[in-house]
Enzyme design. Structure first.
Site, mmCIF file in Angstrom:
data_model
loop_
_atom_site.group_PDB
_atom_site.id
_atom_site.type_symbol
_atom_site.label_atom_id
_atom_site.label_comp_id
_atom_site.label_asym_id
_atom_site.label_seq_id
_atom_site.Cartn_x
_atom_site.Cartn_y
_atom_site.Cartn_z
ATOM 1 C CB CYS A 178 6.563 13.564 -16.380
ATOM 2 S SG CYS A 178 5.549 13.676 -15.280
ATOM 3 N N GLY A 204 -0.544 -9.240 12.673
ATOM 4 C CA GLY A 204 -1.138 -8.326 12.848
ATOM 5 C C GLY A 204 -2.387 -7.982 11.443
ATOM 6 C CG ASN A 261 -4.692 -10.539 15.252
ATOM 7 O OD1 ASN A 261 -5.193 -9.150 15.863
ATOM 8 N ND2 ASN A 261 -4.973 -9.869 13.473
ATOM 9 C CG HIS A 282 -2.023 -0.863 1.529
ATOM 10 N ND1 HIS A 282 -2.851 -1.837 2.312
ATOM 11 C CD2 HIS A 282 -2.138 -1.983 -0.036
ATOM 12 C CE1 HIS A 282 -3.395 -2.464 1.996
ATOM 13 N NE2 HIS A 282 -3.427 -2.316 0.445
#
Ligand code: NAD
Length: 275
Positions: free
Chosen positions: A182, A219, A245, A130
């Site tokens: 750019c 997690g 977890n 991500h």
């Protein structure tokens, strides 16, 4: 599935230890691994998302509408987000994973986190599904630029001072997001809801898992796709899965082993028993 509570009995199943000793372990981490570093999880109570509606702040269209209608709120959001990220330091879970990579037990970390804490802890091979909040990227040519903390603090200070004036905020934002070589405007290199993952990273994650002996989920609630498809891919290939977890997750049912408790407590115990 073997259910073992390390928090209570400080005991880790011999089969898990054997899988670690064979090396070739891959870790898939989520927001939970950084919870003990002070970064709220996505769904945790009193987190950032209880103050900022994810329907607005986690979507590109939502962010644009807040910027149009109430630019001060964007300042508050960036200020809060980066204050949390600036304060966070790697915790024992991040440090143990980095150590395991050096000791050739761990092949790589695949993370959904954007906080850079795996790299801060010393991990070299980190596949970021991500993105990373300390990078800017160009959507046009894909060039990425490092966001230096000092520079970032300075811009956030300018944003804070500009509150109440749309013009001052836009000016500070244009410093935050300068133009790429750019000429396109840069943006923070994180994947918002509804956006595609960075090119190639998911494919590389699948490839890493094809050759691993154990997948460790740490997690993650397993509700965000396509990241949550990775454990299913491993399962289909007969790869053993260990979940670490604080509570059971959406992925618990397909895991072979489960260690319930805080990652920052369980991982150091695990490494101690490996030695
Ligand atoms: P999530 O918030 O959906 O779930 C977090 C999971 O971690 C939960 O299952 C919870 O039980 C567990 N957990 C909480 N504290 C823990 C601890 N100390 N030890 C072990 N487990 C613990 O997180 P997700 O599955 O990663 O999905 C959320 C999305 O939000 C991801 O896409 C991620 O990119 C993003 N996010 C990132 C950060 C970060 O970069 N640190 C923080 C919040 C959200």
């Amino acid at each position: 599935m073997h259910k073992i509570s390390t928090a209570k009995d400080n005991f880790i199943n011999a089969t898990i230890l054997e899988a670690f000793k064979n090396g070739q372990v891959v870790a898939l981490t989520g927001a939970g691994i950084s919870e003990e570093s002070g970064i709220p999880t996505f769904r945790g109570e009193n987190g950032l998302w209880s103050r900022y509606d994810p329907q607005l702040y986690a979507y590109p269209e939502g962010l644009l509408s807040v910027l149009r209608n109430d630019p001060d709120k964007i300042v508050d959001y960036l200020d809060d987000l980066y204050s949390i990220l600036f304060r966070a330091k790697p915790n024992p879970a991040h440090l143990v994973l980095a150590r395991m990579e050096k000791d050739k037990i761990l092949k790589c970390v695949i993370t959904q986190n954007i906080d850079n804490l795996h790299q801060d802890a010393g991990s070299d091979k980190v596949l970021e599904l991500h993105g990373n909040a300390f990078r800017l990227r160009c959507d046009n040519c894909s060039k990425a630029y490092r966001l230096e903390k000092d520079n970032l603090s300075h811009i956030i200070e300018q944003l804070r001072k500009g509150k109440g004036s749309r013009q001052a905020i836009l000016k500070a934002l244009s410093r935050f997001f300068p133009r790429c070589d750019c000429k396109d405007r840069l943006r923070i290199d994180i994947v918002l809801f509804g956006e595609l993952l960075p090119s190639g990273v998911l494919e590389e994650s699948y490839r890493e898992m094809e050759h691993c002996s154990l997948l460790v989920l740490i997690g993650t609630s397993g509700v965000v796709y396509p990241a949550a498809s990775l454990p299913f891919y491993a399962k289909d290939r007969g790869i053993k899965i260990l979940e670490i977890n604080s509570v059971s997750s959406n992925l618990s049912a397909i895991c072979d082993f489960q260690l319930l408790g805080k990652a920052g407590e369980i991982l150091p115990q695990l490494v101690k028993q490996l030695n």
